[in-house]
Scaffold this motif. Structure first.
Motif, PDB file in Angstrom:
ATOM      1  N   HIS A  93       0.551   9.314 -10.531  1.00 36.93           N
ATOM      2  CA  HIS A  93      -0.301   8.746  -9.587  1.00 36.93           C
ATOM      3  C   HIS A  93      -1.264   9.194  -8.542  1.00 36.93           C
ATOM      4  O   HIS A  93      -1.082   8.880  -7.570  1.00 36.93           O
ATOM      5  N   ASN A 102      -7.428   6.012  -5.748  1.00 38.99           N
ATOM      6  CA  ASN A 102      -8.098   5.176  -5.898  1.00 38.99           C
ATOM      7  C   ASN A 102      -9.969   6.209  -5.195  1.00 38.99           C
ATOM      8  O   ASN A 102      -9.954   6.239  -3.985  1.00 38.99           O
ATOM      9  N   GLU A 160      -8.926   2.222   2.295  1.00 39.64           N
ATOM     10  CA  GLU A 160      -8.996   1.733   1.145  1.00 39.64           C
ATOM     11  C   GLU A 160      -8.215   2.647   0.350  1.00 39.64           C
ATOM     12  O   GLU A 160      -7.806   2.077   0.169  1.00 39.64           O
ATOM     13  N   ALA A 161      -8.494   4.175   0.451  1.00 43.71           N
ATOM     14  CA  ALA A 161      -7.650   4.362  -0.547  1.00 43.71           C
ATOM     15  C   ALA A 161      -6.293   4.494   0.162  1.00 43.71           C
ATOM     16  O   ALA A 161      -5.523   4.850  -0.461  1.00 43.71           O
ATOM     17  N   ASP A 193      -4.968   2.442   2.012  1.00 39.62           N
ATOM     18  CA  ASP A 193      -3.951   1.552   1.604  1.00 39.62           C
ATOM     19  C   ASP A 193      -3.667   1.000   0.336  1.00 39.62           C
ATOM     20  O   ASP A 193      -2.800   0.463   0.208  1.00 39.62           O
ATOM     21  N   ASN A 194      -4.648   1.143  -0.628  1.00 42.41           N
ATOM     22  CA  ASN A 194      -3.759   1.151  -1.807  1.00 42.41           C
ATOM     23  C   ASN A 194      -3.170   2.322  -2.498  1.00 42.41           C
ATOM     24  O   ASN A 194      -2.383   1.713  -3.161  1.00 42.41           O
ATOM     25  N   TYR A 195      -2.827   3.285  -1.956  1.00 40.09           N
ATOM     26  CA  TYR A 195      -2.001   4.197  -2.228  1.00 40.09           C
ATOM     27  C   TYR A 195      -0.540   3.392  -1.851  1.00 40.09           C
ATOM     28  O   TYR A 195       0.622   4.154  -2.757  1.00 40.09           O
ATOM     29  N   PHE A 241       0.164   0.585  -0.595  1.00 38.06           N
ATOM     30  CA  PHE A 241       0.892  -0.706  -2.091  1.00 38.06           C
ATOM     31  C   PHE A 241       1.457  -0.355  -3.612  1.00 38.06           C
ATOM     32  O   PHE A 241       2.171  -0.986  -3.761  1.00 38.06           O
ATOM     33  N   VAL A 242       0.647   0.731  -3.842  1.00 37.51           N
ATOM     34  CA  VAL A 242       0.972   1.845  -4.930  1.00 37.51           C
ATOM     35  C   VAL A 242       2.776   2.125  -4.854  1.00 37.51           C
ATOM     36  O   VAL A 242       3.849   1.645  -5.430  1.00 37.51           O
TER      37      VAL A 242
END
Length: 266
Positions: free
Chosen positions: A112, A115, A122-123, A125-127, A129-130
């Protein structure tokens, strides 16, 4: 021969005579934690940092570890990452892929990385979330005392300034208590944009290992383990205090050279 298992109030200190000895001890430690986690949970969730750490994990690519570790159960994360393209020389993902992940049979979908096509915010936040999705499916455990993920192992290095992951001295990110993953755009070391686990996540892990080598890290290690700075402040490494987990330091004699305990340096 390593002077292993020396207990101090800052964790278990393992001081090694040679780099080869340290690498072997580190590989044994990781392989054993992997076995225990797979037997108990069915997964091994491990978070890596960059720097020299991946090279020091190199024994895992060799016999017997490359054959005996259950690589199919490994899930790989990054405790911090530079917000650059995955094929960039500064990418911790690239460092790990080239030095370790491409040499052992890890399932690609279990790796993992961040992004790399979005902003640092954003990266992060995305991480997060994953990770939250993987907590829901129990691939990553959850802490018994807060809502933080409970990684089976977080591996960290130590900067000469005392930073761990991408948590730098006197940086506001050290005070983040709500987010699991935060971002910075003003790293004192290039590149400036990074994502990083926050202290609550690091301190919620089942096991945290800090690997430190070289005389250039001796002052920072002394402040991390034995005493606060002259102004009374704590360097980030000293804030690594697993709440219910275990803390282990893998050191060579050069890094440990300024520790006061004469038994450690005899």
């Amino acid at each position: 021969m390593a002077l292993s298992g020396v207990q101090k109030d800052r964790g278990d200190l393992r001081i090694h005579e040679s780099m080869d000895e340290l690498k072997t001890d580190l590989a044994d430690y990781i392989a054993e934690l992997s076995d225990v986690s797979v037997k108990e949970r069915g997964f091994f969730a491990i978070a890596l940092s960059g720097g020299s750490l991946i090279g020091l994990m190199g024994k895992l690519c060799e016999v017997p570890y490359n054959k005996t570790v259950d690589w199919s159960k490994w899930y790989i994360f990054w405790a911090d990452e530079r917000v650059v393209a995955r094929n960039h020389a500064d990418s911790n993902y690239k460092l790990a892929k080239d030095g370790l992940l491409s040499k052992v049979p890890i399932v690609p979908s279990h790796v993992h990385s961040i992004n790399d096509s979005v902003s640092a915010e954003e990266a992060a936040d995305n991480y997060e979330f994953v990770i939250r999705q993987l907590v829901k499916t129990h691939v990553v455990s959850v802490s018994e005392i807060n809502d933080c993920p409970k990684f089976d192992l977080i591996l960290l290095g130590l900067g000469a300034d005392g930073h761990i992951a991408s948590l730098f001295p006197n940086h506001p990110a050290l005070d983040e208590r709500e987010e699991w993953v935060t971002f910075i755009t003003d790293s004192p070391k290039p590149p400036p944009e990074r994502i990083t686990f926050t202290l609550p996540v690091i301190n919620s892990a089942s096991n945290v290992a800090v690997v430190v080598t070289g005389e250039g890290k001796a002052d920072a290690l002394h402040l991390a383990i034995e005493e606060v700075g002259p102004d009374g402040s704590l360097i980030p490494a000293r804030m690594v205090q697993p709440t219910m987990g275990k803390l282990v330091w893998f050191l060579d004699k050069q890094a440990a050279s300024k520790l006061k305990n004469s038994d450690l340096n005899s």
